[in-house]
Structure formats: C-alpha cells, structure tokens
Design a protein around this motif. Structure first.
Motif, PDB file in Angstrom:
ATOM      1  N   ALA A  89       1.021  -1.035  -0.010  1.00  0.00           N
ATOM      2  CA  ALA A  89       0.139  -0.137  -0.199  1.00  0.00           C
ATOM      3  C   ALA A  89       1.040   1.162   0.177  1.00  0.00           C
ATOM      4  CB  ALA A  89      -0.771  -0.059   1.071  1.00  0.00           C
ATOM      5  N   VAL A  90       0.597   2.126  -0.939  1.00  0.00           N
ATOM      6  CA  VAL A  90       1.341   3.487  -0.838  1.00  0.00           C
ATOM      7  C   VAL A  90       0.565   4.645  -0.377  1.00  0.00           C
ATOM      8  CG1 VAL A  90       2.501   4.930  -2.538  1.00  0.00           C
ATOM      9  CG2 VAL A  90       2.801   2.379  -2.818  1.00  0.00           C
ATOM     10  N   ALA A  91       0.898   5.265   0.395  1.00  0.00           N
ATOM     11  CA  ALA A  91       0.371   6.564   1.068  1.00  0.00           C
ATOM     12  C   ALA A  91       0.556   7.514   0.210  1.00  0.00           C
ATOM     13  CB  ALA A  91       0.842   6.715   2.287  1.00  0.00           C
ATOM     14  N   LEU A  92      -0.630   8.362  -0.053  1.00  0.00           N
ATOM     15  CA  LEU A  92      -0.546   9.570  -0.860  1.00  0.00           C
ATOM     16  C   LEU A  92       0.732  10.289  -0.722  1.00  0.00           C
ATOM     17  CD1 LEU A  92      -4.310  10.364  -1.584  1.00  0.00           C
ATOM     18  CD2 LEU A  92      -2.685   9.246  -3.027  1.00  0.00           C
ATOM     19  N   SER A  93       0.772  10.451   0.775  1.00  0.00           N
ATOM     20  CA  SER A  93       2.170  11.197   1.080  1.00  0.00           C
ATOM     21  C   SER A  93       3.615  10.887   0.593  1.00  0.00           C
ATOM     22  CB  SER A  93       2.194  11.656   2.577  1.00  0.00           C
ATOM     23  OG  SER A  93       2.420  10.039   3.129  1.00  0.00           O
ATOM     24  N   ASP A  94       3.710   9.450  -0.019  1.00  0.00           N
ATOM     25  CA  ASP A  94       4.715   8.996  -0.692  1.00  0.00           C
ATOM     26  C   ASP A  94       4.869   9.340  -2.137  1.00  0.00           C
ATOM     27  OD1 ASP A  94       5.407   7.854   1.765  1.00  0.00           O
ATOM     28  OD2 ASP A  94       4.544   6.159   1.401  1.00  0.00           O
ATOM     29  N   LEU A  95       3.734   9.841  -2.753  1.00  0.00           N
ATOM     30  CA  LEU A  95       3.416  10.226  -4.109  1.00  0.00           C
ATOM     31  C   LEU A  95       3.860  11.617  -4.417  1.00  0.00           C
ATOM     32  CD1 LEU A  95       0.397   8.114  -4.872  1.00  0.00           C
ATOM     33  CD2 LEU A  95       2.712   7.472  -5.288  1.00  0.00           C
ATOM     34  N   PRO A  96       4.161  12.025  -5.714  1.00  0.00           N
ATOM     35  CA  PRO A  96       4.492  13.385  -6.277  1.00  0.00           C
ATOM     36  C   PRO A  96       3.109  13.934  -5.842  1.00  0.00           C
ATOM     37  CG  PRO A  96       5.402  11.836  -7.658  1.00  0.00           C
ATOM     38  CD  PRO A  96       4.641  10.986  -6.724  1.00  0.00           C
ATOM     39  N   GLU A  97       3.039  15.303  -5.869  1.00  0.00           N
ATOM     40  CA  GLU A  97       1.774  15.903  -5.646  1.00  0.00           C
ATOM     41  C   GLU A  97       0.845  15.746  -7.079  1.00  0.00           C
ATOM     42  OE1 GLU A  97       0.447  20.468  -5.198  1.00  0.00           O
ATOM     43  OE2 GLU A  97       2.453  20.135  -4.855  1.00  0.00           O
ATOM     44  N   ASN A  98      -0.375  15.853  -6.755  1.00  0.00           N
ATOM     45  CA  ASN A  98      -1.414  15.334  -7.751  1.00  0.00           C
ATOM     46  C   ASN A  98      -1.389  14.075  -8.364  1.00  0.00           C
ATOM     47  OD1 ASN A  98      -2.468  17.768  -7.436  1.00  0.00           O
ATOM     48  ND2 ASN A  98      -1.084  18.927  -8.511  1.00  0.00           N
ATOM     49  N   SER A  99      -0.792  13.148  -7.675  1.00  0.00           N
ATOM     50  CA  SER A  99      -0.674  11.683  -8.373  1.00  0.00           C
ATOM     51  C   SER A  99      -1.762  10.891  -7.793  1.00  0.00           C
ATOM     52  CB  SER A  99       0.680  10.923  -8.031  1.00  0.00           C
ATOM     53  OG  SER A  99       1.448  11.627  -8.454  1.00  0.00           O
ATOM     54  N   LEU A 100      -2.250   9.713  -8.601  1.00  0.00           N
ATOM     55  CA  LEU A 100      -3.041   8.832  -7.944  1.00  0.00           C
ATOM     56  C   LEU A 100      -2.460   7.340  -7.646  1.00  0.00           C
ATOM     57  CD1 LEU A 100      -5.870   9.242 -10.708  1.00  0.00           C
ATOM     58  CD2 LEU A 100      -5.750  10.260  -8.361  1.00  0.00           C
ATOM     59  N   PHE A 101      -3.010   6.749  -6.758  1.00  0.00           N
ATOM     60  CA  PHE A 101      -2.425   5.298  -6.569  1.00  0.00           C
ATOM     61  C   PHE A 101      -3.720   4.217  -6.814  1.00  0.00           C
ATOM     62  CE2 PHE A 101      -2.233   1.796  -3.893  1.00  0.00           C
ATOM     63  CZ  PHE A 101      -1.013   1.059  -4.276  1.00  0.00           C
ATOM     64  N   TYR A 102      -3.470   3.136  -7.310  1.00  0.00           N
ATOM     65  CA  TYR A 102      -4.349   1.974  -7.509  1.00  0.00           C
ATOM     66  C   TYR A 102      -3.628   0.742  -7.113  1.00  0.00           C
ATOM     67  CZ  TYR A 102      -7.969   4.736 -10.199  1.00  0.00           C
ATOM     68  OH  TYR A 102      -8.669   5.560 -10.692  1.00  0.00           O
ATOM     69  N   ALA A 103      -4.541   0.170  -6.227  1.00  0.00           N
ATOM     70  CA  ALA A 103      -3.946  -1.471  -5.757  1.00  0.00           C
ATOM     71  C   ALA A 103      -4.187  -2.214  -6.746  1.00  0.00           C
ATOM     72  CB  ALA A 103      -4.484  -1.636  -4.187  1.00  0.00           C
ATOM     73  N   LYS A 104      -3.343  -3.327  -7.232  1.00  0.00           N
ATOM     74  CA  LYS A 104      -3.655  -4.381  -8.085  1.00  0.00           C
ATOM     75  C   LYS A 104      -4.357  -5.354  -7.208  1.00  0.00           C
ATOM     76  CE  LYS A 104       0.626  -4.143 -10.921  1.00  0.00           C
ATOM     77  NZ  LYS A 104       1.793  -4.746 -11.127  1.00  0.00           N
ATOM     78  N   PRO A 105      -5.244  -6.252  -7.931  1.00  0.00           N
ATOM     79  CA  PRO A 105      -5.826  -5.928  -9.277  1.00  0.00           C
ATOM     80  C   PRO A 105      -6.781  -4.758  -9.314  1.00  0.00           C
ATOM     81  CG  PRO A 105      -7.227  -7.521  -8.296  1.00  0.00           C
ATOM     82  CD  PRO A 105      -6.019  -7.234  -7.283  1.00  0.00           C
ATOM     83  N   TYR A 106      -6.463  -4.124 -10.625  1.00  0.00           N
ATOM     84  CA  TYR A 106      -7.323  -2.821 -10.504  1.00  0.00           C
ATOM     85  C   TYR A 106      -8.269  -3.008 -11.808  1.00  0.00           C
ATOM     86  CZ  TYR A 106      -3.450  -2.299 -13.629  1.00  0.00           C
ATOM     87  OH  TYR A 106      -2.304  -2.792 -14.740  1.00  0.00           O
ATOM     88  N   ASP A 107      -9.240  -2.250 -11.843  1.00  0.00           N
ATOM     89  CA  ASP A 107     -10.356  -2.418 -12.733  1.00  0.00           C
ATOM     90  C   ASP A 107      -9.840  -1.623 -13.901  1.00  0.00           C
ATOM     91  OD1 ASP A 107     -12.611  -1.095 -14.358  1.00  0.00           O
ATOM     92  OD2 ASP A 107     -13.684  -2.431 -12.867  1.00  0.00           O
ATOM     93  N   HIS A 108     -10.090  -2.114 -15.202  1.00  0.00           N
ATOM     94  CA  HIS A 108      -9.419  -1.572 -16.200  1.00  0.00           C
ATOM     95  C   HIS A 108     -10.294  -0.078 -16.585  1.00  0.00           C
ATOM     96  CE1 HIS A 108      -6.981  -5.078 -16.672  1.00  0.00           C
ATOM     97  NE2 HIS A 108      -6.359  -4.621 -17.694  1.00  0.00           N
ATOM     98  N   ALA A 109     -11.431  -0.301 -16.253  1.00  0.00           N
ATOM     99  CA  ALA A 109     -12.057   0.837 -16.956  1.00  0.00           C
ATOM    100  C   ALA A 109     -12.260   2.026 -15.973  1.00  0.00           C
ATOM    101  CB  ALA A 109     -13.638   0.391 -16.960  1.00  0.00           C
ATOM    102  N   ALA A 110     -12.104   1.674 -14.616  1.00  0.00           N
ATOM    103  CA  ALA A 110     -11.796   2.532 -13.779  1.00  0.00           C
ATOM    104  C   ALA A 110     -10.488   3.468 -14.023  1.00  0.00           C
ATOM    105  CB  ALA A 110     -11.770   2.203 -12.218  1.00  0.00           C
ATOM    106  N   ILE A 111      -9.335   2.910 -14.476  1.00  0.00           N
ATOM    107  CA  ILE A 111      -8.110   3.266 -14.892  1.00  0.00           C
ATOM    108  C   ILE A 111      -8.469   4.234 -15.836  1.00  0.00           C
ATOM    109  CG2 ILE A 111      -5.813   2.861 -15.734  1.00  0.00           C
ATOM    110  CD1 ILE A 111      -6.082   2.058 -12.837  1.00  0.00           C
ATOM    111  N   ALA A 112      -9.181   3.822 -16.879  1.00  0.00           N
ATOM    112  CA  ALA A 112      -9.391   4.631 -18.239  1.00  0.00           C
ATOM    113  C   ALA A 112     -10.099   5.876 -17.744  1.00  0.00           C
ATOM    114  CB  ALA A 112      -9.985   3.867 -19.206  1.00  0.00           C
TER     115      ALA A 112
END
Length: 121
Positions: A89-112
């Motif tokens: 699990a990756v905290a949003l604070s570990d990501l660059p600003e304005n980035s998103l995180f999705y855990a696998k397995p992810y929904d392809h339609a949600a990614i699009a």
C-alpha cells in the motif's frame, strides 16, 4: 475529434503491461510501453507528447516506480502520474503531488476513466 491522450505504461510484468496497453488502445488512448524505469526515462526524453505515466512500484533496475515518479515530477512537471502496486500500500504522501494510486488488481475501466479525468482537471 480531440487528440489522443498519450500514456506511458511502465510495468515489468509483460502480460499485465500488454493487457492494459491493449485495453487503453481500444479505449482510444495512444500507448507507449516500458519494462523498467530506465526504458521509461529514455522514452520520456525522446517523446514530447506523453501526458500520463502509469507505473508499477516494484520493478527491477536502477529505480522503483516511486523513485521514477519523483524523477518524472521533477524533470517533466506537466506529466500526470498514476502509481500501482500489488505488493504494498502506498500512502498519497509518498507520491508526487497530484498523483493517483491504484492497488492491483485494478479495474481497467476505472483506470481509463481516471486517466481521462486527471487531464480534464
């Protein structure tokens, strides 16, 4: 007709990368693929049209997906970043600003939908 959104997928698992690339291509995205951070940096240096980078966290090579994300935010600030992982699990604070995180397995339609949404912000 609006121009295609250009997405760089950075994923070392070839079947996962190909599956997402095929789906996004069918959804009307322009897709570039890299197996690791070094390939991704080379593509980013060569292609100006990349708008979104979709990267896995755990990859072999000189840097993982989190370090790659920080490097991309530093060198190419306009590129939007989506990070994924099936192992941590990756905290949003570990990501660059304005980035998103999705855990696998992810929904392809949600990614699009997310890729379209982050560019319309």
């Amino acid at each position: 007709m609006s121009p295609k959104i250009c997405v760089l997928i950075v994923e070392d698992e070839i079947l996962i990368r190909m599956d997402l690339a095929d789906f996004l291509t069918e959804e009307g995205f322009e897709v570039l693929e890299a197996a690791n951070a070094d390939e991704a940096i080379a593509i980013l240096e060569a292609k100006d049209e990349i708008q979104v980078m979709f990267t896995d966290v755990d990859m072999p090579g000189s840097m993982d997906g989190l370090k790659l994300s920080l490097a991309v935010r530093d060198r190419w600030p306009p590129i939007r970043i989506v990070v994924t992982s099936g192992h941590r699990a990756v905290a949003l604070s570990d990501l660059p600003e304005n980035s998103l995180f999705y855990a696998k397995p992810y929904d392809h339609a949600a990614i699009a939908a997310s890729l379209r949404g982050i560019l319309s912000d």
